[in-house]
Design a protein around this motif. Sequence first.
Motif, mmCIF file in Angstrom:
data_model
loop_
_atom_site.group_PDB
_atom_site.id
_atom_site.type_symbol
_atom_site.label_atom_id
_atom_site.label_comp_id
_atom_site.label_asym_id
_atom_site.label_seq_id
_atom_site.Cartn_x
_atom_site.Cartn_y
_atom_site.Cartn_z
ATOM 1 N N ALA A 153 -13.807 77.622 -79.642
ATOM 2 C CA ALA A 153 -12.746 76.745 -80.124
ATOM 3 C C ALA A 153 -12.113 76.013 -78.937
ATOM 4 O O ALA A 153 -11.892 76.599 -77.882
ATOM 5 N N GLY A 154 -11.868 74.727 -79.141
ATOM 6 C CA GLY A 154 -11.335 73.894 -78.080
ATOM 7 C C GLY A 154 -12.395 73.185 -77.262
ATOM 8 O O GLY A 154 -12.078 72.292 -76.471
ATOM 9 N N SER A 177 -16.325 71.189 -76.723
ATOM 10 C CA SER A 177 -16.888 69.912 -77.142
ATOM 11 C C SER A 177 -18.395 70.015 -77.328
ATOM 12 O O SER A 177 -19.058 70.844 -76.695
ATOM 13 N N ARG A 235 -10.213 63.492 -82.903
ATOM 14 C CA ARG A 235 -11.013 64.518 -82.231
ATOM 15 C C ARG A 235 -12.487 64.114 -82.111
ATOM 16 O O ARG A 235 -13.133 64.455 -81.121
ATOM 17 N N ASN A 284 -14.720 66.697 -79.961
ATOM 18 C CA ASN A 284 -13.819 67.357 -79.002
ATOM 19 C C ASN A 284 -12.814 68.227 -79.747
ATOM 20 O O ASN A 284 -12.621 68.082 -80.955
ATOM 21 N N SER A 285 -12.170 69.104 -79.007
ATOM 22 C CA SER A 285 -11.142 69.988 -79.591
ATOM 23 C C SER A 285 -11.649 70.667 -80.849
ATOM 24 O O SER A 285 -10.974 70.686 -81.886
ATOM 25 N N LEU A 286 -12.837 71.210 -80.760
ATOM 26 C CA LEU A 286 -13.464 71.810 -81.937
ATOM 27 C C LEU A 286 -12.696 73.015 -82.445
ATOM 28 O O LEU A 286 -12.094 73.780 -81.664
ATOM 29 N N LYS A 287 -12.723 73.188 -83.758
ATOM 30 C CA LYS A 287 -12.018 74.272 -84.438
ATOM 31 C C LYS A 287 -13.038 75.100 -85.222
ATOM 32 O O LYS A 287 -14.093 74.584 -85.612
ATOM 33 N N ASP A 290 -14.638 73.570 -88.187
ATOM 34 C CA ASP A 290 -15.658 72.540 -88.005
ATOM 35 C C ASP A 290 -17.073 73.118 -88.115
ATOM 36 O O ASP A 290 -18.050 72.369 -88.086
ATOM 37 N N SER A 333 -13.931 81.511 -82.689
ATOM 38 C CA SER A 333 -12.481 81.556 -82.413
ATOM 39 C C SER A 333 -12.178 82.448 -81.223
ATOM 40 O O SER A 333 -13.022 83.142 -80.708
#
Length: 123
Positions: free
Chosen positions: A14-15, A17, A67, A84-87, A90, A123
């Motif tokens: 997470a976070g 790219s 994002r 970017n800033s993947l969660k 996603d 996560s």
Amino acid sequence: QVQLIESGGGLVQAGGSLRLSCAASGRPFSSYAMGWFRQAPGKEREFVAAINWSGGSTYYADSVKGRFTISRDNAKNTVYLQMNSLKPEDTAVYYCAADGSERVVVTTEAKYWGQGTQVTVSS
């Protein structure tokens, strides 16, 4: 006929790219609008982003605005999705789509589809 092959998926924290690529072959790439969709387990396929034939117009789902960035290189017959800033939410199989119409390429009625590439965000 247009053949689409996605690449660039993988496992990321997470976070982080990733950049997805979709290489097209067949009819002239520049005549098609291109899109990205995703499908998580147990969910319907959903629109992520799209771009018109020239790259001058782009469209995004609200969930990825700010994002993700879609772009294309008509000389390389390739469309990209910079994520970017993947969660964790996603996480999905990401599909590339092509259609002659910008109106259609943002829907699951798009004419051509790739086989998909898995993106997993931990996560």
